[in-house]
Design a protein around this motif. Structure first.
Motif, mmCIF file in Angstrom:
data_model
loop_
_atom_site.group_PDB
_atom_site.id
_atom_site.type_symbol
_atom_site.label_atom_id
_atom_site.label_comp_id
_atom_site.label_asym_id
_atom_site.label_seq_id
_atom_site.Cartn_x
_atom_site.Cartn_y
_atom_site.Cartn_z
ATOM 1 N N LEU A 1 0.828 -1.209 0.000
ATOM 2 C CA LEU A 1 0.000 0.000 0.000
ATOM 3 C C LEU A 1 0.865 1.264 0.000
ATOM 4 O O LEU A 1 0.499 2.272 -0.613
ATOM 5 C CB LEU A 1 -0.960 -0.009 1.185
ATOM 6 N N LYS B 1 3.833 1.405 -1.447
ATOM 7 C CA LYS B 1 4.320 1.470 -2.827
ATOM 8 C C LYS B 1 3.226 1.996 -3.755
ATOM 9 O O LYS B 1 3.498 2.737 -4.699
ATOM 10 C CB LYS B 1 4.810 0.098 -3.303
ATOM 11 N N LEU B 2 1.988 1.624 -3.488
ATOM 12 C CA LEU B 2 0.862 2.105 -4.287
ATOM 13 C C LEU B 2 0.719 3.620 -4.127
ATOM 14 O O LEU B 2 0.528 4.344 -5.112
ATOM 15 C CB LEU B 2 -0.422 1.397 -3.854
ATOM 16 N N SER B 3 0.834 4.099 -2.904
ATOM 17 C CA SER B 3 0.751 5.532 -2.651
ATOM 18 C C SER B 3 1.878 6.273 -3.369
ATOM 19 O O SER B 3 1.663 7.344 -3.953
ATOM 20 C CB SER B 3 0.818 5.784 -1.142
ATOM 21 N N LYS C 1 1.056 6.368 -7.078
ATOM 22 C CA LYS C 1 0.007 7.363 -7.337
ATOM 23 C C LYS C 1 0.625 8.756 -7.345
ATOM 24 O O LYS C 1 0.362 9.565 -8.243
ATOM 25 C CB LYS C 1 -1.088 7.273 -6.282
ATOM 26 N N LEU D 1 1.966 2.442 -11.911
ATOM 27 C CA LEU D 1 0.745 2.411 -11.100
ATOM 28 C C LEU D 1 -0.072 1.154 -11.401
ATOM 29 O O LEU D 1 -0.507 0.451 -10.488
ATOM 30 C CB LEU D 1 -0.081 3.673 -11.374
ATOM 31 N N ILE E 1 1.538 -2.042 -9.834
ATOM 32 C CA ILE E 1 1.348 -2.193 -8.388
ATOM 33 C C ILE E 1 -0.111 -2.519 -8.075
ATOM 34 O O ILE E 1 -0.397 -3.328 -7.185
ATOM 35 C CB ILE E 1 1.862 -0.949 -7.637
ATOM 36 N N VAL E 2 -1.040 -1.950 -8.822
ATOM 37 C CA VAL E 2 -2.455 -2.291 -8.646
ATOM 38 C C VAL E 2 -2.686 -3.766 -8.973
ATOM 39 O O VAL E 2 -3.399 -4.467 -8.252
ATOM 40 C CB VAL E 2 -3.359 -1.381 -9.510
ATOM 41 N N SER F 1 -1.407 -5.844 -6.165
ATOM 42 C CA SER F 1 -2.317 -5.708 -5.020
ATOM 43 C C SER F 1 -3.564 -6.561 -5.225
ATOM 44 O O SER F 1 -4.011 -7.252 -4.308
ATOM 45 C CB SER F 1 -2.718 -4.239 -4.834
ATOM 46 N N TRP G 1 -6.896 -1.944 -2.981
ATOM 47 C CA TRP G 1 -6.134 -0.789 -3.437
ATOM 48 C C TRP G 1 -7.029 0.420 -3.719
ATOM 49 O O TRP G 1 -6.556 1.542 -3.801
ATOM 50 C CB TRP G 1 -5.351 -1.142 -4.705
ATOM 51 N N GLN H 1 -7.358 4.250 -1.923
ATOM 52 C CA GLN H 1 -6.462 5.393 -2.123
ATOM 53 C C GLN H 1 -6.874 6.266 -3.310
ATOM 54 O O GLN H 1 -6.199 7.241 -3.628
ATOM 55 C CB GLN H 1 -5.024 4.905 -2.324
#
Length: 106
Positions: free
Chosen positions: A10, A12-14, A17, A56, A59-60, A63, A70, A73
């Protein structure tokens, strides 16, 4: 999956983004440092946005495969754009508007 791993993904997702949003705003990203010669290229910002969008989506995808939620966010509309996977002019034009951040737009 352990909580630490979910938190890591999460984070890494942020970061991804944020990277995409900085690319949309034409702000500095790691891409500028990796390919400084491309700044002179007329397609530079397109490439930069494409790289950030691909990161992005990757990573999604990870996830989703690990059953980590995911979507929290992102706004509902942003999540729809990500799910459709295509970076269209609509995504570029409306990304911030759908996130109640119109002050970032052009």
């Amino acid at each position: 999956m352990g909580q630490l791993s979910a938190d890591y993904l999460l984070t890494k997702l942020s970061e991804a983004k944020n990277h995409f949003e900085r690319a949309l705003d034409c702000k500095h990203t790691d891409f500028d440092d990796l390919y400084p010669y491309m700044i002179e290229h007329p397609q530079f910002f397109w490439y930069k946005r494409y790289v950030a969008w691909s990161e992005l989506l990757t990573i999604v995808k990870l996830s989703s495969e690990l059953e980590i939620d995911w979507k929290g966010q992102f706004s509902e509309k942003q999540a729809e754009y990500i799910t459709s996977r295509v970076m269209s002019s609509r995504v570029l034009d409306e990304w911030f508007e759908t996130n109640d951040s119109k002050e970032h737009v052009g």
